[in-house]
Design an enzyme around this catalytic site. Structure first.
Site, mmCIF file in Angstrom:
data_model
loop_
_atom_site.group_PDB
_atom_site.id
_atom_site.type_symbol
_atom_site.label_atom_id
_atom_site.label_comp_id
_atom_site.label_asym_id
_atom_site.label_seq_id
_atom_site.Cartn_x
_atom_site.Cartn_y
_atom_site.Cartn_z
ATOM 1 N N ALA A 41 -11.476 -19.134 31.202
ATOM 2 C CA ALA A 41 -10.173 -19.513 30.676
ATOM 3 C C ALA A 41 -9.540 -20.758 31.298
ATOM 4 O O ALA A 41 -8.867 -21.512 30.601
ATOM 5 C CB ALA A 41 -9.210 -18.335 30.824
ATOM 6 N N ALA A 42 -9.675 -20.960 32.624
ATOM 7 C CA ALA A 42 -8.973 -22.074 33.264
ATOM 8 C C ALA A 42 -9.460 -23.418 32.686
ATOM 9 O O ALA A 42 -10.624 -23.522 32.291
ATOM 10 C CB ALA A 42 -9.216 -22.038 34.767
ATOM 11 N N PRO A 43 -8.578 -24.409 32.553
ATOM 12 C CA PRO A 43 -7.232 -24.498 33.118
ATOM 13 C C PRO A 43 -6.115 -23.864 32.291
ATOM 14 O O PRO A 43 -4.992 -23.810 32.746
ATOM 15 C CB PRO A 43 -7.003 -26.003 33.227
ATOM 16 N N ASP A 99 -11.696 -16.053 34.938
ATOM 17 C CA ASP A 99 -12.237 -17.262 35.548
ATOM 18 C C ASP A 99 -12.561 -16.945 37.001
ATOM 19 O O ASP A 99 -11.874 -16.139 37.634
ATOM 20 C CB ASP A 99 -11.258 -18.428 35.458
ATOM 21 N N ARG A 131 -8.078 -22.707 40.329
ATOM 22 C CA ARG A 131 -7.824 -23.027 38.922
ATOM 23 C C ARG A 131 -7.011 -21.915 38.259
ATOM 24 O O ARG A 131 -6.136 -22.188 37.421
ATOM 25 C CB ARG A 131 -9.152 -23.239 38.190
ATOM 26 N N ASP A 158 -15.651 -20.756 26.149
ATOM 27 C CA ASP A 158 -15.750 -22.197 26.421
ATOM 28 C C ASP A 158 -16.308 -22.337 27.846
ATOM 29 O O ASP A 158 -15.571 -22.577 28.787
ATOM 30 C CB ASP A 158 -14.362 -22.843 26.300
ATOM 31 N N CYS A 173 -17.543 -29.162 25.792
ATOM 32 C CA CYS A 173 -17.213 -30.593 25.706
ATOM 33 C C CYS A 173 -18.464 -31.396 26.043
ATOM 34 O O CYS A 173 -18.417 -32.400 26.743
ATOM 35 C CB CYS A 173 -16.044 -30.949 26.618
#
Length: 452
Positions: free
Chosen positions: A235-237, A258, A263, A305, A359
């Protein structure tokens, strides 16, 4: 001066691969994060130039107690930056002793390379303006306000609202104090790339989130209705978590995991600032979370993610000096973890819809991971077709890969990104808003009044 010592420590950490530039800046606990980040980024951008000047001037031979990272920061300030801030402390007289020689070596380097401007000394990949300019995307936090109110606020500040964009060309043409509403997300405003809103009162108050458009797509495409139970696996940030909470209208539960305690602490601050009240944070490895745990029996939506190579990040060249494509060994390790995390997520018994995003631009972390997970799910899950008008699709490495989405500065004017939406095969697609067309209801007059 503390600024220069902090900047040198961050540079040393980046060069020894202790973490990313941004992560080390935030971990430094230096009070003015924006100032520190800007100084380190600019020093890093001119790193090769500074190394050449420092070596030619013999600075480190003359000042044996001066470490290379600190020397870079100080020489950047002296020759290329704003000059020494706050008087420069004890470093100013030290550098002044070598100022004439350093300036002469910088001038000699320009003559040798046949250039007249400092910026022309940069390698092509480091020069601003040569890559497609990604606009400044600003997500309106609908837990605290709505788009109409924010638009009115900016108009009163002298900004010119140009309406909803109809194409990428509208975004490319933005300049000055003009701004647009994104054509896909009605809570996303678009400003020219150089717009700095870090000190804006609406950002400080948590009414605005500075978040790239591609990073907004995972929560949008997961689309959990209010009342849902959702897992944010890595989850972070916290920007995506706050977006999920806004979609849920703070009704339901978000279980956010996380492993990084620092973070998570920063994330807790962000969630409090943005008014998120439906999220439970856990410092825990998602891979160790049991799908049979009764706390998660109602989880129908998962956003995954995971850690990735970051090869799609616009700022990556600053954070990893000289970085090219990730090594084969690193990609294999990352893809192995990503596949384990995705396969683990698909075992949650009530799961209906999952968004996998990175990403990264690398096929190994994207299409290859999704294909392997689908094969292991043995037909239980399938790729959902989403955003048919999105211009950049997944690489056609297996049947259905075109349902995945890709993003890049060149094709979508965003950071580089990859997204796949998986849904349980025997269930109809769970969609609330019209994700395929991107149409959303505007806030009502009553909502506007309450949000003001």
């Amino acid at each position: 001066m503390a600024l220069y010592a902090a900047a040198a420590a961050v540079l040393a950490g980046v060069e020894s691969r202790q973490g990313s530039l941004k992560g080390l800046v935030y971990a430094s606990r230096f009070q003015n994060v924006k100032q520190l980040y800007a100084l380190v980024c600019e020093t890093q951008r001119y790193s090769a130039v500074l190394d050449a000047v420092i070596a030619s001037a013999g600075l480190l031979r003359a000042e044996r107690k001066l470490r290379p990272p600190l020397a870079k920061v100080l020489v950047y300030e002296l020759l290329l930056g704003r000059g020494f801030r706050g008087g420069g402390g004890r470093w100013k007289p030290l550098l002044n002793r070598h100022q004439a020689r350093l300036k002469a070596e910088l001038a000699r380097l320009k003559v040798h390379r046949g250039v007249s401007r400092n910026e022309d000394l940069l390698e092509v990949r480091c020069r601003p303006g040569l890559a497609p300019q990604v606009p400044r995307f600003v997500r309106v936090n609908t837990l605290k306000t709505c788009s109409d109110n924010v638009i009115d606020y900016f108009k009163r500040q002298g900004f010119s609202y140009q309406g909803r964009a109809s194409s990428l060309e509208d975004l490319r043409a933005l300049k000055g104090k003009c701004f647009l509403l994104d054509p896909l997300l009605s809570e996303l405003l678009v400003f020219p790339a150089q717009t700095d809103l870090h000190e804006h009162p609406l950002y400080i108050a948590g009414h605005l989130i500075l978040q790239d458009k591609a990073s907004c797509l995972p929560a949008l495409l997961l689309d959990p209705p209010p009342g849902s139970h959702v897992i944010d696996a890595c989850a972070a940030p916290g920007n995506k978590t706050s977006h999920l909470a806004a979609l849920l209208k703070n009704q339901g539960k978000i279980f956010a995991f996380d492993l990084d305690a620092k973070r998570l602490a920063s994330m807790a601050t962000l969630l409090a600032q943005t008014g998120v009240s439906c999220c439970q944070l856990a410092e825990e490895d998602f891979l160790t979370v049991s799908p049979s745990d009764q706390r998660y029996r109602q989880v129908q939506y998962i956003l995954l993610d995971p850690s990735c190579s970051g090869s799609g990040m616009v700022t990556r060249q600053l954070e990893e000096p000289g970085a090219g494509a990730p090594s084969k060994e690193r990609l294999q390790a990352l893809a192995g973890f990503q596949l384990r995390a995705l396969c683990h997520a698909l075992t949650f018994p009530s799961l209906q819809r999952l968004v996998y995003s990175t990403c990264s631009l690398c096929q190994e972390e994207n299409e290859d991971v999704v294909r392997a997970a689908l094969q292991q799910s043995a037909g239980t899950f399938r790729l959902a077709p989403v955003l048919p008008s999105w211009p950049h699709r997944g690489l056609r490495t297996f049947p259905g890969a075109e349902h995945c989405l890709r993003a890049s500065p060149e094709t979508t004017l965003t950071g580089g990104f990859f997204i796949a939406v998986l849904e349980r095969a025997e269930e109809p697609s769970l969609t609330g808003r019209n994700i395929s067309t991107g149409t959303y209801a505007q806030c009502s007059p009553k909502e506007k009044e309450e949000a003001a």
